[in-house]
Design a protein around this motif. Structure first.
Motif, PDB file in Angstrom:
ATOM      1  N   ALA A  76       0.827  -1.221   0.000  1.00  0.00           N
ATOM      2  CA  ALA A  76       0.000   0.000   0.000  1.00  0.00           C
ATOM      3  C   ALA A  76       0.855   1.263   0.000  1.00  0.00           C
ATOM      4  CB  ALA A  76      -0.923  -0.004   1.215  1.00  0.00           C
ATOM      5  N   LEU A  77       2.121   1.146   0.379  1.00  0.00           N
ATOM      6  CA  LEU A  77       2.998   2.329   0.442  1.00  0.00           C
ATOM      7  C   LEU A  77       3.783   2.553  -0.843  1.00  0.00           C
ATOM      8  CD1 LEU A  77       4.223   1.578   4.040  1.00  0.00           C
ATOM      9  CD2 LEU A  77       2.724   3.452   3.362  1.00  0.00           C
ATOM     10  N   HIS A  78       3.768   1.575  -1.758  1.00  0.00           N
ATOM     11  CA  HIS A  78       4.596   1.701  -2.960  1.00  0.00           C
ATOM     12  C   HIS A  78       4.243   2.950  -3.764  1.00  0.00           C
ATOM     13  CE1 HIS A  78       5.680  -2.901  -3.055  1.00  0.00           C
ATOM     14  NE2 HIS A  78       6.043  -2.299  -1.932  1.00  0.00           N
ATOM     15  N   TYR A  79       2.948   3.144  -3.971  1.00  0.00           N
ATOM     16  CA  TYR A  79       2.536   4.297  -4.809  1.00  0.00           C
ATOM     17  C   TYR A  79       2.935   5.635  -4.167  1.00  0.00           C
ATOM     18  CZ  TYR A  79      -0.319   7.627  -7.323  1.00  0.00           C
ATOM     19  OH  TYR A  79      -0.724   8.727  -8.034  1.00  0.00           O
ATOM     20  N   PRO A  80       2.539   5.894  -2.900  1.00  0.00           N
ATOM     21  CA  PRO A  80       2.921   7.206  -2.337  1.00  0.00           C
ATOM     22  C   PRO A  80       4.434   7.387  -2.207  1.00  0.00           C
ATOM     23  CG  PRO A  80       1.790   5.836  -0.683  1.00  0.00           C
ATOM     24  CD  PRO A  80       1.632   5.149  -1.999  1.00  0.00           C
ATOM     25  N   GLN A  81       5.152   6.311  -1.878  1.00  0.00           N
ATOM     26  CA  GLN A  81       6.602   6.484  -1.677  1.00  0.00           C
ATOM     27  C   GLN A  81       7.351   6.628  -3.006  1.00  0.00           C
ATOM     28  OE1 GLN A  81       7.241   3.174   1.078  1.00  0.00           O
ATOM     29  NE2 GLN A  81       7.246   4.592   2.808  1.00  0.00           N
ATOM     30  N   ALA A  82       6.914   5.918  -4.043  1.00  0.00           N
ATOM     31  CA  ALA A  82       7.548   6.095  -5.363  1.00  0.00           C
ATOM     32  C   ALA A  82       7.256   7.502  -5.877  1.00  0.00           C
ATOM     33  CB  ALA A  82       7.033   5.044  -6.341  1.00  0.00           C
ATOM     34  N   THR A  83       6.048   7.992  -5.613  1.00  0.00           N
ATOM     35  CA  THR A  83       5.677   9.354  -6.040  1.00  0.00           C
ATOM     36  C   THR A  83       6.542  10.379  -5.303  1.00  0.00           C
ATOM     37  OG1 THR A  83       3.434   8.553  -6.401  1.00  0.00           O
ATOM     38  CG2 THR A  83       3.704  10.933  -6.266  1.00  0.00           C
ATOM     39  N   ALA A  84       6.773  10.147  -4.006  1.00  0.00           N
ATOM     40  CA  ALA A  84       7.611  11.069  -3.221  1.00  0.00           C
ATOM     41  C   ALA A  84       9.042  11.072  -3.760  1.00  0.00           C
ATOM     42  CB  ALA A  84       7.597  10.667  -1.747  1.00  0.00           C
ATOM     43  N   ALA A  85       9.568   9.897  -4.084  1.00  0.00           N
ATOM     44  CA  ALA A  85      10.950   9.812  -4.585  1.00  0.00           C
ATOM     45  C   ALA A  85      11.078  10.507  -5.941  1.00  0.00           C
ATOM     46  CB  ALA A  85      11.373   8.348  -4.692  1.00  0.00           C
ATOM     47  N   LEU A  86      10.030  10.381  -6.759  1.00  0.00           N
ATOM     48  CA  LEU A  86      10.064  11.046  -8.074  1.00  0.00           C
ATOM     49  C   LEU A  86      10.117  12.565  -7.910  1.00  0.00           C
ATOM     50  CD1 LEU A  86       9.906  10.797 -11.181  1.00  0.00           C
ATOM     51  CD2 LEU A  86       7.414  10.852 -10.969  1.00  0.00           C
ATOM     52  N   LYS A  87       9.443  13.053  -6.890  1.00  0.00           N
ATOM     53  CA  LYS A  87       9.443  14.506  -6.606  1.00  0.00           C
ATOM     54  C   LYS A  87      10.876  15.014  -6.399  1.00  0.00           C
ATOM     55  CE  LYS A  87       7.710  16.188  -2.769  1.00  0.00           C
ATOM     56  NZ  LYS A  87       6.890  16.076  -1.583  1.00  0.00           N
ATOM     57  N   TYR A  88      11.724  14.121  -5.877  1.00  0.00           N
ATOM     58  CA  TYR A  88      13.133  14.503  -5.664  1.00  0.00           C
ATOM     59  C   TYR A  88      14.017  14.101  -6.849  1.00  0.00           C
ATOM     60  CZ  TYR A  88      11.778  15.925  -1.046  1.00  0.00           C
ATOM     61  OH  TYR A  88      11.174  16.591  -0.005  1.00  0.00           O
ATOM     62  N   GLY A  89      13.404  13.783  -7.962  1.00  0.00           N
ATOM     63  CA  GLY A  89      14.152  13.507  -9.198  1.00  0.00           C
ATOM     64  C   GLY A  89      14.866  12.169  -9.207  1.00  0.00           C
ATOM     65  N   CYS A  90      14.345  11.183  -8.451  1.00  0.00           N
ATOM     66  CA  CYS A  90      15.048   9.890  -8.340  1.00  0.00           C
ATOM     67  C   CYS A  90      14.495   8.853  -9.309  1.00  0.00           C
ATOM     68  CB  CYS A  90      14.885   9.331  -6.935  1.00  0.00           C
ATOM     69  SG  CYS A  90      15.490  10.441  -5.662  1.00  0.00           S
ATOM     70  N   ASN A  91      15.382   7.962  -9.773  1.00  0.00           N
ATOM     71  CA  ASN A  91      14.963   6.726 -10.428  1.00  0.00           C
ATOM     72  C   ASN A  91      14.523   5.773  -9.315  1.00  0.00           C
ATOM     73  OD1 ASN A  91      15.967   7.410 -13.171  1.00  0.00           O
ATOM     74  ND2 ASN A  91      17.923   7.474 -12.085  1.00  0.00           N
ATOM     75  N   VAL A  92      13.498   4.977  -9.567  1.00  0.00           N
ATOM     76  CA  VAL A  92      12.949   4.172  -8.460  1.00  0.00           C
ATOM     77  C   VAL A  92      12.739   2.710  -8.855  1.00  0.00           C
ATOM     78  CG1 VAL A  92      11.028   3.909  -6.856  1.00  0.00           C
ATOM     79  CG2 VAL A  92      11.790   6.193  -7.477  1.00  0.00           C
TER      80      VAL A  92
END
Ligand SMILES: NC(=O)c1ccc[n+]([C@@H]2O[C@H](COP(=O)([O-])OP(=O)(O)OC[C@H]3O[C@@H](n4cnc5c(N)ncnc54)[C@H](O)[C@@H]3O)[C@@H](O)[C@H]2O)c1
Length: 337
Positions: A76-92
């Motif tokens: 359940a956390l994959h979507y919000p956490q991947a979205t947060a990492a993308l905000k910081y310009g990260c490959n995930v």
């Protein structure tokens, strides 16, 4: 050479057992920081691997420049956490399954495409030397026309207080979501085509948690290959997995290759039919046997991810396949709800 810097979100079972040790093995990788919501886990893993540990991903991502973020938290956390990492310009690289459902996965793929960042899901079994061997045999037409495929994949997973896989809101499902997802992804990888249709049985045969402990489903691919997969949480560890592929000119049978290690065996039988013999005086061709190479599937996965991230080409094919896998799982659960 500049090292590829990894941040880890979720430092539980798979991260500590397989993923972080794999990152530590590669000299061109550096573990930059880890984060876990549970302070004791974060602290212990930070000390164990000699990196700064956080209990909040935003703070970690703000303070730690990195090239890739590996997420290994409840689904359940994959979507919000991947979205947060993308905000910081990260490959995930998100552990499997990519999201709770197809909609979440499609939204992730679209967001990463817009930002031209790499997204993938941790379906590491396609790096197993025997699964690559199986794919090459199929692709080379070595068992003729592929007709049927069968998976058996299980573990022992009894009731555990608070376990996220046993709660639909946190894990999205039980044995199908957890083990069946690998079978679906591998089937589509091996056959090189999508599953178009499923029929399923789900049960709580042994345990009384909210998600299923047993899932059996039939599937049909777009070209008409018919398959089945049995994904069970109620079979003792040690009962070997099976992956069997049958065609008009032979078969490929893998034993013990579904799992976290590059082990097990593959037996390949080529036996083109000489025609129908009413006396059944059949010649008995000998199967060739191949063995798991004993490599590190997670290291192979991380290396591949880093190489693709370095190429920087909006490479989302594998994430799209992970989204497609989720669509198949949505269909299986929709039948039952
Ligand atoms: N590819 C594989 O071989 C494989 C194997 C096992 C698990 N997995 C996947 O890895 C993921 C994690 O599974 P696991 O078995 O390691 O689970 P786990 O329960 O052992 O670990 C999850 C960790 O996430 C932490 N956590 C919970 N909420 C968090 C939050 N909001 N932020 C950060 N951390 C949080 C927990 O404290 C725990 O340490 C799942 O997606 C699972 O399907 C993949």
């Amino acid at each position: 050479m500049k090292k590829f810097r990894w941040c880890v979100v979720g430092a539980g079972g798979i991260a500590d057992r397989r993923a972080i040790p794999a990152i530590m093995k590669e000299e061109n990788f550096a573990l930059a920081a880890i984060m876990d919501r549970t302070p004791a886990v974060a602290e212990r893993l930070g000390e164990k691997y000699g990196v700064k540990a956080y209990t909040d991903e935003e703070t970690m991502l703000k303070e730690t420049p990195c090239d890739g973020v590996y997420i290994a938290t409840p689904v359940a956390l994959h979507y919000p956490q991947a979205t947060a990492a993308l905000k910081y310009g990260c490959n995930v690289l998100v552990e499997k399954p990519l999201g709770m459902n197809r909609r979440e996965c499609d939204r992730l793929v679209a967001a990463f495409r817009r930002e031209n960042k790499l997204l993938d899901a941790g379906y590491m079994m396609k790096y197993h030397n025997l699964h690559i061997k199986a794919k090459n045999l199929l692709r080379g037409g070595k068992i003729g026309q592929v007709n049927t495929v069968r998976f058996f994949f299980s573990c022992w997973y009894p009731e555990i207080e608070g376990a996220w896989r046993q709660q639909r809101a946190l894990g999205g499902g039980g044995s199908v979501m957890d083990l069946g997802a690998h079978c679906i992804e591998l089937a589509e990888y091996l056959l090189g085509e999508e599953i178009a249709e499923t029929k399923s049985f789900l049960a709580n045969r042994t345990f009384s948690y909210e998600t299923e402990d047993t899932g059996v489903f039939l599937f049909r691919t777009k070209s008409g290959v018919i398959g089945s997969a049995e994904a069970s949480f109620n079979v003792p560890d040690g009962c070997e997995s099976r992956l069997e592929i049958y065609g008009t000119e032979g078969c490929v049978v893998c034993r013990g290759t579904l799992g976290q290690e590059e082990k097990g065996s593959l037996s390949y039988l080529r036996a083109p039919s000489a025609g129908y013999d009413a006396m059944q005086n059949r010649f008995k061709p000998k199967a060739k046997k191949y063995y798991g190479a004993g490599g590190d599937l997670y290291l192979k996965q991380f290396r591949d991810f880093a190489a693709r991230a370095a190429r920087g080409k909006n490479d989302l094919l594998s994430a799209e396949r992970a989204a497609q896998v989720q669509g198949v799982i949505d269909g299986i659960y929709a039948e039952k709800r």
